[in-house]
Design an enzyme around this catalytic site. Structure first.
Site, PDB file in Angstrom:
ATOM      1  N   ASP A 159       0.843  -1.204   0.000  1.00 28.41           N
ATOM      2  CA  ASP A 159       0.000   0.000   0.000  1.00 28.41           C
ATOM      3  C   ASP A 159       0.881   1.259   0.000  1.00 28.41           C
ATOM      4  O   ASP A 159       0.826   2.055   0.921  1.00 28.41           O
ATOM      5  CB  ASP A 159      -0.961   0.003   1.214  1.00 28.41           C
ATOM      6  CG  ASP A 159      -0.229   0.088   2.543  1.00 28.41           C
ATOM      7  OD1 ASP A 159       0.960  -0.306   2.619  1.00 28.41           O
ATOM      8  OD2 ASP A 159      -0.840   0.585   3.523  1.00 28.41           O
ATOM      9  N   ASP A 195       6.865   1.138   1.806  1.00 23.93           N
ATOM     10  CA  ASP A 195       6.501   0.115   0.809  1.00 23.93           C
ATOM     11  C   ASP A 195       7.357   0.245  -0.451  1.00 23.93           C
ATOM     12  O   ASP A 195       7.702  -0.758  -1.083  1.00 23.93           O
ATOM     13  CB  ASP A 195       5.028   0.244   0.394  1.00 23.93           C
ATOM     14  CG  ASP A 195       4.067   0.136   1.545  1.00 23.93           C
ATOM     15  OD1 ASP A 195       3.910   1.129   2.280  1.00 23.93           O
ATOM     16  OD2 ASP A 195       3.470  -0.947   1.715  1.00 23.93           O
ATOM     17  N   ASN A 227      -2.459   2.899   3.462  1.00 23.09           N
ATOM     18  CA  ASN A 227      -1.914   4.215   3.813  1.00 23.09           C
ATOM     19  C   ASN A 227      -2.731   5.342   3.192  1.00 23.09           C
ATOM     20  O   ASN A 227      -2.930   6.398   3.788  1.00 23.09           O
ATOM     21  CB  ASN A 227      -0.459   4.327   3.329  1.00 23.09           C
ATOM     22  CG  ASN A 227       0.511   3.597   4.235  1.00 23.09           C
ATOM     23  OD1 ASN A 227       0.372   3.628   5.456  1.00 23.09           O
ATOM     24  ND2 ASN A 227       1.481   2.932   3.635  1.00 23.09           N
ATOM     25  N   THR A 259       2.857  -5.927   2.822  1.00 21.64           N
ATOM     26  CA  THR A 259       3.369  -4.778   3.582  1.00 21.64           C
ATOM     27  C   THR A 259       2.280  -3.729   3.833  1.00 21.64           C
ATOM     28  O   THR A 259       2.580  -2.563   4.026  1.00 21.64           O
ATOM     29  CB  THR A 259       4.563  -4.129   2.846  1.00 21.64           C
ATOM     30  OG1 THR A 259       4.109  -3.659   1.563  1.00 21.64           O
ATOM     31  CG2 THR A 259       5.708  -5.099   2.666  1.00 21.64           C
ATOM     32  N   PHE A 286      -0.619  -0.161  12.723  1.00 21.77           N
ATOM     33  CA  PHE A 286      -1.534   0.318  11.684  1.00 21.77           C
ATOM     34  C   PHE A 286      -2.102  -0.792  10.788  1.00 21.77           C
ATOM     35  O   PHE A 286      -3.321  -0.887  10.600  1.00 21.77           O
ATOM     36  CB  PHE A 286      -0.813   1.378  10.824  1.00 21.77           C
ATOM     37  CG  PHE A 286      -1.650   1.898   9.695  1.00 21.77           C
ATOM     38  CD1 PHE A 286      -2.646   2.844   9.925  1.00 21.77           C
ATOM     39  CD2 PHE A 286      -1.459   1.448   8.397  1.00 21.77           C
ATOM     40  CE1 PHE A 286      -3.428   3.327   8.878  1.00 21.77           C
ATOM     41  CE2 PHE A 286      -2.231   1.924   7.351  1.00 21.77           C
ATOM     42  CZ  PHE A 286      -3.215   2.863   7.593  1.00 21.77           C
ATOM     43  N   ASN A 287      -1.232  -1.632  10.188  1.00 18.20           N
ATOM     44  CA  ASN A 287      -1.727  -2.637   9.230  1.00 18.20           C
ATOM     45  C   ASN A 287      -2.675  -3.635   9.902  1.00 18.20           C
ATOM     46  O   ASN A 287      -3.646  -4.090   9.288  1.00 18.20           O
ATOM     47  CB  ASN A 287      -0.566  -3.391   8.577  1.00 18.20           C
ATOM     48  CG  ASN A 287       0.249  -2.515   7.642  1.00 18.20           C
ATOM     49  OD1 ASN A 287      -0.254  -1.526   7.111  1.00 18.20           O
ATOM     50  ND2 ASN A 287       1.509  -2.880   7.446  1.00 18.20           N
ATOM     51  N   HIS A 321       9.681   0.532   8.082  1.00 18.56           N
ATOM     52  CA  HIS A 321       9.105  -0.760   8.468  1.00 18.56           C
ATOM     53  C   HIS A 321       9.158  -1.846   7.378  1.00 18.56           C
ATOM     54  O   HIS A 321       9.636  -2.954   7.595  1.00 18.56           O
ATOM     55  CB  HIS A 321       7.624  -0.572   8.840  1.00 18.56           C
ATOM     56  CG  HIS A 321       7.356   0.532   9.796  1.00 18.56           C
ATOM     57  ND1 HIS A 321       7.508   0.383  11.154  1.00 18.56           N
ATOM     58  CD2 HIS A 321       6.927   1.811   9.609  1.00 18.56           C
ATOM     59  CE1 HIS A 321       7.182   1.513  11.763  1.00 18.56           C
ATOM     60  NE2 HIS A 321       6.826   2.393  10.848  1.00 18.56           N
ATOM     61  N   ASP A 322       8.552  -1.548   6.239  1.00 23.25           N
ATOM     62  CA  ASP A 322       8.204  -2.628   5.295  1.00 23.25           C
ATOM     63  C   ASP A 322       9.379  -3.426   4.725  1.00 23.25           C
ATOM     64  O   ASP A 322       9.247  -4.651   4.542  1.00 23.25           O
ATOM     65  CB  ASP A 322       7.348  -2.057   4.154  1.00 23.25           C
ATOM     66  CG  ASP A 322       5.985  -1.597   4.634  1.00 23.25           C
ATOM     67  OD1 ASP A 322       5.543  -2.074   5.700  1.00 23.25           O
ATOM     68  OD2 ASP A 322       5.363  -0.765   3.949  1.00 23.25           O
TER      69      ASP A 322
HETATM   70  C1  BDR Z   1       2.983   0.150   8.531  1.00 22.98           C
HETATM   71  O1  BDR Z   1       1.938   1.113   8.322  1.00 22.98           O
HETATM   72  C2  BDR Z   1       2.175   1.857   7.162  1.00 22.98           C
HETATM   73  O2  BDR Z   1       2.008   3.213   7.402  1.00 22.98           O
HETATM   74  C3  BDR Z   1       3.562   1.532   6.698  1.00 22.98           C
HETATM   75  O3  BDR Z   1       3.632   1.531   5.291  1.00 22.98           O
HETATM   76  C4  BDR Z   1       3.818   0.158   7.278  1.00 22.98           C
HETATM   77  O4  BDR Z   1       3.365  -0.847   6.420  1.00 22.98           O
HETATM   78  C5  BDR Z   1       3.714   0.504   9.804  1.00 22.98           C
HETATM   79  O5  BDR Z   1       2.853   0.472  10.898  1.00 22.98           O
HETATM   80 CA    CA Z   2       2.881  -0.412   4.109  1.00 19.97          CA
END
Ligand code: BDR
Ligand code: CA
Length: 315
Positions: free
Chosen positions: A10, A15, A39, A129, A170-171, A244-245
């Site tokens: 996303d 990503d 996102n 991701t 978040f994810n 993160h991703d």
């Molecule tokens: C995740 O949330 C998104 O904002 C980032 O792309 C990542 O996948 C981190 O919490």
């Molecule tokens: Ca992401």
């Protein structure tokens, strides 16, 4: 021996680096990319994935759009980190024009994944991701394809606290029902959560090293990181933003870079304050069967060297 992978994403600044890592690392063969609303809404994530590949000169990997939103909830987005279009910072080139166009594949994400799995000579790994909606839809609608999926590696969740709510990452928070469905499928699953991705910090040294690659991709990436570090500073007080991703990509590209353990993983679906929280039973308190792998350690130097090497192989 390369690992064939599909990236479901996303984009999103981090990503984009995950896509570049998967496209550029010699241990991986990127077969397809699918997108999900996360996102930012699906129109943006689909375009951004194509922008990322186009900038990097990766023109032979199909990109298909998937779910607009979660299985059972309204989509929540994260413009405050990624900007209105999801890739705040650089001017975005038109992915349908220029010398390296990457058109949107007319198939749905499910169709593209199904075709990719059918055509591959061995089971294919899926690196997710974003909210894991597309993988859940695939396993729900095409359970016959599960044996063709080598494993799923997902950036999301946390063994500690969250970033969307006090306890939810978040994810996981955007589509907890999808995560629950994937966990219940029994497919080999690895969670790469905030507890490790918060170590993948974009320090000034990391930025200098990436920028020094000197390519079009590295230059575009540097503009992305400038924006991403600024918003992470504003929102989380983290001026060295956590990327993160790409850590999920490292699990397959360079398994020695990420320490994983087998454990029990569940996701909260109905808590009044804890929806999307991942329950990771590292100490075996619940005496339930382990059902997943969870990342608990990261060799930070090695990780960045991997990312750098992959980006350097692109345009
Ligand atoms: C995740 O949330 C998104 O904002 C980032 O792309 C990542 O996948 C981190 O919490
Ligand atoms: Ca992401």
């Amino acid at each position: 021996m390369t690992v064939p992978v599909i990236v479901d994403c996303d984009p999103g600044h981090d990503d984009v680096f995950a896509l570049w890592f998967a496209a550029g690392h010699p241990s991986l063969e990127l077969l397809a990319v699918t997108t999900v609303g996360g996102n930012v809404p699906l129109e943006h994530t689909s375009r951004n994935a194509r922008v990322a590949l186009s900038v990097a000169g990766v023109v032979d990997v199909p990109v298909a759009a998937g779910a607009r939103g979660p299985l059972a909830r309204e989509l929540s987005t994260a413009e405050w980190i990624h900007g209105e279009n999801g890739l705040g910072g650089p001017e975005l080139p038109d992915p349908d024009a220029g010398p390296t166009p990457v058109p949107l594949d007319p198939r749905s994400a499910t169709e593209l994944i199904a075709d990719t799995l059918a055509e591959a000579s061995e089971p294919v790994a899926i690196i997710a991701t974003g909210p894991i909606t597309n993988v859940a839809v695939l396993l729900r609608d095409r359970p016959d394809l599960a044996p063709r999926i080598r494993e799923v590696v997902w950036m999301g969740g946390s063994t500690e606290r969250g970033n969307a709510t006090p306890y939810a990452e978040f994810n996981a928070w955007v589509d907890p029902e999808a995560l629950d469905l994937v966990l219940q499928s029994g497919i080999r699953f690895t969670m790469v959560g905030l507890n490790v991705t918060h170590r993948a910090l974009v320090t000034s040294r990391v930025r200098e090293r990436l920028a020094a690659i000197g390519t079009r991709t590295a230059g575009f990436g540097d503009e992305l990181l400038e924006f991403f570090c600024r918003t992470n500073d504003e929102v989380f007080g983290m001026p060295d933003g956590p990327l993160h991703d790409p850590v999920a990509v490292a699990v397959l590209a360079d398994p020695d870079a990420v320490e994983i353990v087998r454990t029990r993983l569940d996701v909260e679906l109905i808590g009044s304050e804890t929806v999307g929280a991942t329950s990771v039973d590292l100490d075996g308190m619940l005496a339930r069967e382990p059902n997943a792998f969870v990342a608990v350690g990261l060799d930070v130097e090695r990780f960045w060297a991997d990312v750098e090497a992959a980006v350097a192989r692109l345009a």
